[in-house]
Each structure stands twice: as C-alpha cells, then as structure tokens.
Scaffold this active site. Structure first.
Site, PDB file in Angstrom:
ATOM      1  N   LYS A   1      -6.213   4.655   8.177  1.00 52.75           N
ATOM      2  CA  LYS A   1      -5.112   5.466   7.661  1.00 52.75           C
ATOM      3  C   LYS A   1      -5.495   6.942   7.610  1.00 52.75           C
ATOM      4  O   LYS A   1      -4.714   7.818   8.008  1.00 52.75           O
ATOM      5  CB  LYS A   1      -4.704   4.967   6.277  1.00 52.75           C
ATOM      6  CG  LYS A   1      -4.047   3.590   6.296  1.00 52.75           C
ATOM      7  CD  LYS A   1      -3.741   3.088   4.891  1.00 52.75           C
ATOM      8  CE  LYS A   1      -3.043   1.732   4.942  1.00 52.75           C
ATOM      9  NZ  LYS A   1      -2.757   1.206   3.592  1.00 52.75           N
TER      10      LYS A   1
ATOM     11  N   SER B   1       0.814  -1.217   0.000  1.00 54.82           N
ATOM     12  CA  SER B   1       0.000   0.000   0.000  1.00 54.82           C
ATOM     13  C   SER B   1       0.852   1.273   0.000  1.00 54.82           C
ATOM     14  O   SER B   1       0.320   2.359  -0.185  1.00 54.82           O
ATOM     15  CB  SER B   1      -0.938   0.010   1.214  1.00 54.82           C
ATOM     16  OG  SER B   1      -0.200   0.022   2.416  1.00 54.82           O
TER      17      SER B   1
END
Length: 815
Positions: free
Chosen positions: A706, A663
């Site tokens: 996140k 990611s």
C-alpha cells in the site's frame, strides 16, 4: 457551571525514522556465517512444531496415527516430510513382496502370496525356466518309442475288435453270395453271381425274383453288421480313454522331475508349495490341450503361441518387489485416482467381450507403499468421494481393497475378478491447507480417528541468529551445488531482507524458503548475463525488478490511468469529504498496492450511514462490517446527549470490482467526519487502517504494498516533501520497505506516520486539533467539537426540535 473551552493540544506525530521502516541486518553476522558454514547437516530450516509432530507420528506404530500436514504450498511441506520419512524408513525392516497366482479352483479369485525381498523374482524366473523345460519336453515326449509302442498296442486292440466283428459278418455274407465292401470308412454289401461282384447296372439286369432275394439277404446282413458293431462306440471310448491315460501318464512322468527340485527349493514356504502342487495337476491338462499336436496342421502350429499361453496360465504376477536390505518404501502419488491408489484390473477385448485374468492385476500406490509410507495431496483425494471412502475402508480393515465398484457399470456382465485381499500396513501422510483440514473435520467424524496427528506448518520463522545462520548456509549450499556459483555478503543481506519482506515482519523470516531459492536461481541468470559466477546484491535486485516487470502490466495500467486523469486521485491540496485510501490487489502470484479515492456526503435525514459498495453488491461482508462500525463510533463519540440521526453515503470511487476487508474504515471515517464538519482534508497524505467502535486504529494487511503504491504515484507526479502515508502503529513492525522509499524518507521527501487513534489521524489530515473531551465537552474550535455541534444540529432538524424552540420564542415575545 462554566465550561472550559480551551483546546488541549494533542502532540503532533512525527514521521517514522528510517530505522523503523525496515529490519536491521548485521553485515558482520552475515560475514561470520558465510565464513563458517553451519556445523551440522541441514535438511530443513525451522518448523520445529511440525517436525516434532512428524517424529511423534512416525514413532507410533498403532493404527490411526496417520498425519495431516497442514500448511500452504512452498513452505517446504513435501521436502520436510520426505526427508523425515526416509530417515525413519532406514530403521524399518524391508517389507514383504506380494504377488498373485492363478486360483485353478476358481479363476475369479486369484490367490495372494507374500515372499521375502528378492524371492518373487527368483520364483518367477524358476517358473519361467520350468515352462521352457516343459516346451522342450513336449510334444517330443510323445515321440518316445515306449509311448509309441503303447499307443500302437491300444490302437491294435481296437482294430482287432473291429476286424473280428467285420470278419464274422463278411463270412456270413459270402455264404449267401454277398460281398462285404469297405470304402472310405464306410461298410456296404454287393451281390455276387458266379463269384463276381455285380455293378449297379448289372444288378439291374437281373430277374425281379433274384433281385428281391438279394435285397432280403443284404437287409439281413446289414442288421447283422449293426449287431456286430453295436459295441463300436464303447470300443472307441475305451480306446480314447486308454490313449488319454497313456498321455497323462507320460506327461506326469515327464513333468514330475521338473517340479521336484522347485518343491524342494521352496519347502519352507507353504503358499508356494500349494501353488506348485496345483501346477503339478494343471500342467498335465495344459500339455494335453496345448502341446499335443498330433492332430494339428503345420499352419496352426505356427500361429499358436504356446509359451504365451503357458505363461498367462501358470506364471506368477508380481505386484511389488524389493531388494534385500532395502529401506521401507516412501511413495508419493501425485495423481491419486482410484486405480492409481488401490490398483486396477486391465481388460482386453476378445470377439466383442471384455476378458481379463490374474495377470492383468496392476498394483496401486498402497501396494507399492505397503510396509512403508504414502504421501498424497488432500485436495486431490477429497475431489473424488469414492477415493476417500475407499481409503478410509482400507485403513479401518487394514486390507487393500482392490475391487473396483465404479467399474461395474462399464464392465457389465463381463468376466471380473475378486482378488484375495492383501494385508495393509502403511502410514498415510496427507498434505493440505488449513481450511480443508477444518472442513473435513467438521463433515467427517471418522477423520479424527484415522488422522490423529496434525503437523502444522507455520507461515513464519522466528528470526534468531541461529536461524539466520542456517538460512545463509542453505542458500550457500544451493548456490554451490545446484547453481555452480557463489553469493556475496551483500547479496545474502538482500536475500534476508527479501525473506523479511515475504513475512512482512521485522523479527520473522518467511517460511516460504522455496521463494528464496527461486529468487537466487533467477539472480544467477542475470549474473551469467554479466559473465560472472558470483551473485551480487544488484543481481538480486535485477531478479526482483524482472519479476515485477513481467507481472506488473496491470499495476502500470492503473498508474497510467491516474496519470492521464481517467482515475481521479489528488496528491496535493485539500478537499472536503475526500480522502486517499490505500488498497491491495492480489492477481495470480503477484500483489500490488494502489490508491483509491474515498468520498463521503452528509445531509439531514434518518437513513444512517449507507455503504454504497454494499448497496451495489460490490462490497463483501468484512468491508460492510467496517462501514457499520462507523455508526457505532459516531454514536459513542458524539451522541451521548442526543439521538444520532443523519444520512450519509460512503463510496470508494471508480471501483468496479468486488471489495473486501475493513482496512479502509479509517479512511472512510475521516472522509465522513470531514463531510460532517466541512473541514478540508489534506490530499497529499493517504491512509489505511481499520478501526473499532472506540476509535482505536487496528492493524491491516499488505501495508508495504500500500505504501509503495502511493509512493509510486507521488514519485511520478514529483515528490514535494509533504506527501506521505498514515498507517496503524501496530503495523510498524510489519514495515519492510525497499531502499528507494527509505532514501526518500531520509531525504525528507516522503513521510510515513504511525497512529493509534482516529484523533491522531485527524490531527495529521486537518489544520486544526481533533480535541480531547474536557468536562464532558469538546472544545468548540476542535474537529470533534465542530462534529458534535453539526450532528446535534442535524438531529434537531430531523426531529423538529428547532421548530419547537422558535415557536416558544415567538410565544414569549407576544406575551
């Protein structure tokens, strides 16, 4: 040919609107659902695929159609399975009861008997009553006048024979002036003189010749006595045999009527009749051995547990019993050890030796579930290979293997049992994870034959109006029945959003319904603190915040390190080769997001793109793969006309633990391009996403955590309105952000962008356009144009092309 140098402007992306950051929940629909509870009884929500598989397996009576229930914990696997099994169990006949009785021909091999529901206890009670009657009958039966008369007759017969033999010898002795003396069960001779028996001293005063004469007479008389009593052992044996036959006849006559009624009662059960027939024979020996106390002292009578001895030798050992019209058993074995599944044989110590009997056989889960269903955890079964092998053997042979091979080393040469095997008719349901299912299938070929049905539990449930209806009804029932309270419509909306957040999807609810009920229960605690019996939305928020506080020490410490400057993260300004990436940490049952600085350096060389994390053995395979893709992107994007040659290092700064996942590859690429072009990147925007070699941005996990991690940092330093997060557009459907971030976005203080390509991300991070290719070239002043020129320059330096061109120019000038 003229090259069009005009930069084609890429339309700048706008931040996502608030409506796209969280699913929409209709308050009117919630009100309607709460006003009118679901009309059908709800035992479980969703999981139609798994329910269909279970119904199929339970409807198949053929061997091998056992079930592996695949899914993670808290998805309701056990609840659904148990409910289905109980429904099917009602339609099945009550199983047979099983018991073990003594095998009097070979005590090592107890006999297994089956009986109808309720009959085993009745048989056990009947045998217990029979033993009580035997104890009441004996030894009193031996005091009967008829028995005593026959016993005296036998004794008299022996005594008469003995007396006759002794009398004949005594007469012969008297004729020779010798007296026969009986003293303490011994027979001897003494000389007579003038009809008087001499003492030893008097005998010693006799003349030598007379003494010698008496010695000769006594010696001959002793020989005669021996000859007369030579049949004495035979007389004794015959007397004892007659007495034993008398006792056996007496015992048989006394016990026969006691068993006659039982034999008539169980006339239709062949196994029980055979068992009673064996008792009829064995009880006689038991009576003679344990209940004949003619020769026992009063002290030994008190210490001897006659009832216990008889019970251990004759009473049946019931393994499983049922009541009439009971449903088929549904058994869950939480600790599937060998003994807990297949049964065990208990041992006792006697004079340093292990002993056991058929009464020490204990049932296992297979015995209790026989005729029904057995649920076990697959992970625990596979933890012991002997258990798995034993279970497969039972399923293949359709018998319960209750011999214990693993005990051979401990039991040694002691007395062991080999109980008669019991037929097995059971449906096994294993609860396990997805990984374990495929692992077993790969390494054990028999697994697919024995567990032919897979009940696959999904992680998510489609968010239809019907499913929301069922969700609301189940939560309402739980509040009223378990928590003794109610929930408001606002609380229900909040719970639905919580479930969406668990699923991380706009159109799916989490299958972990247990987490929802756990949250409601914790919210009821806060409601009680307010002396309320109604759970409101703010109680749900308090419960969520309470759990975050209890488990949030690590995340707070990491945020504190950033605040104090121990961890370097910038949230404003610009920098070259530096970008804010986003990571998610999973610790225990909690997860949280935190920003991480990603840096890149580029210089002339031919080492390629080096992943510092992999070189330091901190990066795992998927992360390393993401870094490798950067080289493929650079080559495809820029190096079509020259060889891609450079040296670059990429690192996630101040990271000291293992890193996995790709990611960060978008952020790493942006930092790399910034270092190549020397163009600064905005530090007020963090980004996450993976890429492919063609520059497409791909979805990642943990997008909400996140975003929230970077938002907390920006909030701590003060929201400026320029701060935000870049995410893959494919993750837009996964956004379920909390109200605080939604309010900040609506107020223009924080921004969330969704990108599809690397160029879109570069447009947002840098002040100039990324630039689209036109006539096989990028515009000079675009990010891509500058990157292409710099990469070509590095390739020329490394390959020596620049030196050749300069030499050629000098030669031309001289010419």
């Amino acid at each position: 040919m003229l090259v069009n140098k005009e930069v084609r402007m890429t339309k700048k992306l706008l931040p996502l609107s608030v409506s796209k950051l969280a699913p929409s929940i209709s308050s009117n629909h919630v009100h309607t659902c709460m006003s009118n509870p679901y009309p059908e009884q709800l035992t479980f929500i969703g999981q139609q695929r798994a329910q269909s598989a279970l119904d199929f397996s339970l409807g198949m009576d053929l061997p091998g159609y056992n079930v592996y229930v695949m899914g993670e914990a808290a998805h309701g696997r056990y609840t659904l399975v148990k409910d289905k099994l109980k429904q099917h169990a009602k339609d099945r006949a009550t199983p047979n009861e099983w018991l073990y009785v003594n095998n009097y021909a070979d005590h090592r091999e107890p006999i297994a008997l089956f009986m109808q529901a309720g009959q085993s206890k009745q048989l056990s009670d009947d045998i217990d009553s029979f033993l009580d009657e035997v104890l009441d009958t004996f030894p009193a039966a031996f005091d009967n006048p008829a028995y005593q008369r026959k016993k005296k007759s036998i004794d008299r017969e022996f005594n008469d024979a003995y007396d006759s033999a002794i009398t004949a010898v005594e007469i012969a002795a008297l004729e020779q002036s010798v007296a026969l003396v009986e003293e303490k069960s011994s027979v001897g001779f003494a000389p007579l003189v003038d009809g008087k028996q001499l003492s030893d001293s008097e005998f010693g005063e006799l003349e030598e010749t007379l003494r010698e004469e008496f010695f000769e007479k006594i010696e001959k008389l002793e020989d005669a006595l021996i000859e007369a009593l030579i049949e004495l052992p035979r007389w004794k044996r015959e007397s004892k045999e007659k007495l034993r036959n008398l006792k056996k006849s007496t015992a048989e006559q006394a016990t026969k009527p006691l068993l006659k009624d039982l034999e008539h009662k169980y006339a239709t059960h062949i196994g029980v009749l055979r068992y009673l027939k064996d008792i009829r024979v064995e009880i006689i020996d038991a009576v003679l051995e344990w209940l004949d106390d003619e020769d026992e002292s009063e002290e030994s009578k008190e210490d001897f547990d006659r009832k216990g001895m008889l019970t251990d030798f004759f009473a049946p050992n019931i393994l499983v019993e049922f009541k009439e019209d009971d449903a088929a058993p549904v058994v869950y074995e939480p600790n599937p050890t060998f003994g807990n599944i297949f049964g065990k044989i208990e041992y006792a110590t006697s004079q340093g030796t292990l002993i056991t009997s058929y009464r020490s056989i204990q049932p296992g889960a297979l015995h209790r579930a026989n005729g029904g269903y057995l649920i076990m955890d697959a992970e625990k079964i596979m933890a012991n290979p002997q258990v798995w092998d034993g279970l497969k053997l039972c399923l293949k042979t359709h018998q319960i293997k209750n011999d214990l091979p693993y005990q051979d080393s401990t039991v040694g040469t002691s007395f062991t049992l080999r109980p008669q095997l019991i037929p097995l008719d059971v449906k096994i349901i294993l609860l396990g994870s997805r990984e374990l299912y495929y692992t077993i299938g790969e390494y054990d070929e028999e697994f697919a034959e024995l567990f032919r049905v897979l009940a696959d539990f999904d992680y998510y449930l489609p968010s239809s109006d019907k499913l929301q209806y069922q969700f609301i009804t189940k939560v309402t029932e739980y509040c009223e029945q378990a928590l003794k309270c109610t929930a408001t419509e606002a609380a229900m909306v909040r719970l639905l959003k919580f479930s969406y957040r668990q699923a991380e999807h706009h159109n799916k609810l989490s299958a972990r319904f247990a987490d929802v009920l756990e949250l409601v229960a914790e919210a009821s605690y806060y409601a009680k603190q307010d002396n309320l019996t109604v759970i409101d939305a703010y109680h749900i928020d308090e419960a969520i915040e309470g759990k975050q506080y209890r488990t949030g020490q690590i995340s707070e410490n990491m945020l504190s390190d950033i605040k104090e400057g121990h961890t370097l993260i910038a949230t404003d300004g610009q920098a070259i080769g530096k970008v804010n990436g986003l990571t998610v940490l999973h610790i225990g049952d909690t997860s949280f997001g935190t920003p991480a600085r990603i840096t890149a350096t580029v210089y002339a060389g031919a080492d390629g793109v080096i992943d510092v994390e992999r070189e330091a053995e901190l990066g795992k395979a998927i992360h390393s793969k993401g870094v490798m893709l950067l080289t493929g992107y650079l080559g495809n994007k820029y190096a079509q006309q020259f060889s891609l040659t450079l040296s670059a290092n990429i690192a996630i700064e101040q990271s000291y633990g293992y890193i996995d996942g790709d990611s960060a590859s978008l952020a790493e690429l942006c930092a790399l391009i910034s270092s190549i072009t020397s163009l600064p990147i905005s530090q007020s925007i963090a980004l996450t996403g993976s890429i492919n070699q063609h520059g497409d941005v791909q979805a990642i996990g943990g997008v909400n955590e996140k975003i929230e991690g970077f938002f907390k940092l920006c909030k701590m330093r003060g929201l400026t309105g320029s701060q935000g997060v870049i995410i893959p557009k494919s993750n837009q459907v996964n956004l379920v952000l909390d109200d605080e971030i939604l309010n900040a976005v609506e107020a223009g203080k924080f921004n969330i962008y969704a990108v599809e390509t690397v160029d879109q991300a570069l447009n947002l991070l840098m002040d100039i356009e990324a630039g689209d290719i036109i006539d096989d070239q990028y515009p000079e002043n675009s990010v891509n144009g500058i990157a292409l020129a710099r990469l070509k320059e590095i390739a020329d330096i490394v390959n020596g092309d620049n030196d050749d061109e300069k030499d050629e120019e000098l030669d031309n000038e001289k010419g």
